[in-house]
Motif scaffolding. Sequence first.
Motif, short mmCIF file in Angstrom:
data_model
loop_
_atom_site.label_atom_id
_atom_site.label_comp_id
_atom_site.label_asym_id
_atom_site.label_seq_id
_atom_site.Cartn_x
_atom_site.Cartn_y
_atom_site.Cartn_z
N HIS A 141 2.33 13.09 -4.85
CA HIS A 141 3.21 12.32 -5.76
C HIS A 141 2.40 11.26 -6.52
O HIS A 141 2.64 10.06 -6.38
N PRO A 142 1.41 11.69 -7.30
CA PRO A 142 0.52 10.71 -7.95
C PRO A 142 1.21 9.86 -9.01
O PRO A 142 0.69 8.83 -9.40
N ASN A 143 2.37 10.28 -9.47
CA ASN A 143 3.03 9.51 -10.53
C ASN A 143 4.50 9.24 -10.20
O ASN A 143 5.31 9.00 -11.09
N GLY A 144 4.80 9.26 -8.90
CA GLY A 144 6.19 9.08 -8.49
C GLY A 144 6.66 7.66 -8.65
O GLY A 144 5.88 6.71 -8.63
N LEU A 145 7.96 7.52 -8.81
CA LEU A 145 8.55 6.19 -8.97
C LEU A 145 8.32 5.32 -7.74
O LEU A 145 8.08 4.11 -7.84
N MET A 146 8.36 5.99 -6.57
CA MET A 146 8.16 5.26 -5.32
C MET A 146 6.78 4.61 -5.27
O MET A 146 6.62 3.48 -4.81
N LEU A 147 5.78 5.33 -5.79
CA LEU A 147 4.42 4.77 -5.81
C LEU A 147 4.39 3.49 -6.63
O LEU A 147 3.86 2.46 -6.18
N ASN A 151 3.80 -0.03 -5.03
CA ASN A 151 2.60 -0.65 -5.57
C ASN A 151 2.92 -2.06 -6.10
O ASN A 151 2.21 -3.02 -5.84
N PHE A 152 4.02 -2.11 -6.83
CA PHE A 152 4.47 -3.39 -7.42
C PHE A 152 4.73 -4.42 -6.31
O PHE A 152 4.23 -5.55 -6.37
N LEU A 153 5.48 -4.03 -5.30
CA LEU A 153 5.80 -4.94 -4.21
C LEU A 153 4.55 -5.33 -3.42
O LEU A 153 4.33 -6.50 -3.10
N PHE A 154 3.72 -4.33 -3.14
CA PHE A 154 2.50 -4.57 -2.36
C PHE A 154 1.62 -5.62 -3.04
O PHE A 154 1.13 -6.57 -2.41
N TYR A 155 1.46 -5.46 -4.36
CA TYR A 155 0.57 -6.39 -5.06
C TYR A 155 1.17 -7.79 -5.18
O TYR A 155 0.43 -8.78 -5.23
#
Lengths: 261, 284
Positions: A141-147, A151-155
């Motif tokens: 899932h290289p371009n999935g919404l979950m990523l 990613n947004f939350l992690f950063y």
Amino acid sequence: MKLSAIYKFQLAEHKRSIIVFYLVIIATLAFVFATNAVSGLISSQSAFSIQVTGIDLAPAIFLFVYGLNAFKENFQMSLQNGISRKTLFINQIAVDLTLAVGMSLLNQIFLFIGKSMASFFNTIQYSSILEKIYDLRYAGHPNGLMLYLENFLFYIFLFAAFLSIGYFISVAFYRMNKKQKFAYSFGFYILAFVAFPLIDELLYKLGIFSVQISEVLLRFLYAIMGVSAQNPYIAMISLLIISIIMRSLTWLLVRKTGIKN
Amino acid sequence: MNGIEVNNITKRFGDTLALNQVSLKFEPNKIYGLLGRNGAGKSTLLNIITNRLFPDEGDIKIEGLASAENDEAQNKVYLMSEKNLYPDSMSCREVFKWSRMFYPNFDLEYAMELAKQFGLDINKKIKTLSTGFSSIFKIVIALSVNTPYVLFDEPILGLDANHREMFYKLLIKKYSLSPFTAIISTHLIEEVAMMLENVMIIKNGELLINESCETLLKSGYSVSGTAKQIDAFIMGKEVISIDALGGLKTATIIGAVDKNTIPLGLEMTGLDLQKFFIKLTNEE
């Protein structure tokens, strides 16, 4: 009025450096894609491959350095303009959260653009650090919404933690005199890069410990970052705890800090 | 409760006792002189009032509000300090702009006008200002900030005679148009003496004198005349200084005097505040 003034002041103070930082990031990415395009023209595509990973981590380093420089001027400006330490401290958190959210959002935009552009070329692999650390989670899932969402939350949490560590060091150094600054800097270096590796190696080789301390620490890091469980939410909680601890320690230092001559 | 109340403030820096149980009150709409020698504790007191330092003991109230860590109380005070606390890389214009953000009553137009009068280039960065223009830059803000209490810590540092004169005139003009409490901390007394309504003298961290300027000036006098006449006149009196030039002498004396008792040939003038200050703050 004053509350918003110190918030705006703190943001404005570093506006220029943030713009320069992103211009460098854009220039770096443009260079990568331009190099790839030129290389494609002069050589066979299959012989050439570029991997772009971890550019999304660059803002964390930038924000750590930002944190290191965020105290003295803001503190002096606050006291000059009748702002209490408490108000400054609360505003600093608000500013840091703004930066963390804003720069995390920009990270996602860069990631999306980078991945979209990379999809035009077979020779570029563009991925975020999160995809590398939690590779099993995002496989396929290289371009999935979950990523993007994770990613947004992690950063946000990562940037907030780096900011809080940088800010804590900045406040601690402000409180120290020259001798203390030297002693702590030198002491940290000796402890981390000389004494610790020596002791670690010695205890292991003498058979006192069956496993190296560095190995245990690495495993601990993996656990708190949710690498073993492939769960970035564990990392987010850990980073939040780090931020809270750092902010609490910072407040203990800030609350009685006086102006220096 | 109006004014700034300082109650039993003690502050130590290591072994040095900077302030020792200092209690005083600054009333609204008066001009105070906070006098003392270098290291007497004047700046420390001003820094504590403005929340830049914490006292070891005691407390301060600004119009009834605790001054420490209180934005509302601090909003009423502005300290023009000897040390620059504005970012060095900022231009004067930028600082004026930010001052208006922090102090809603900051008069930007007036600040620009003052800067022009003083010949201050507002596009210059703070770090490039000379000592004198650095003082001018801070004076301009202090006179434009429009808070009820404005504290000046060594305001005339590095100023030439013309600029000093301008500052005094502007301060008086500002005060007469819209009265406020001005606290001028300095060890250069002669020039400011005429502006002061109240005088506070600090010595070694303790409050030595807290009087109206009028009362203080009445506490003594100076007499001038021939050396022989002066020597005869000062016998049995508390003399704090004698200046001799050729055959003439001027003596500064503490105590009341009936003008009618002054012998013919002697000229009597008011107390020289500077000499009085030197006498009081002398370490001997």
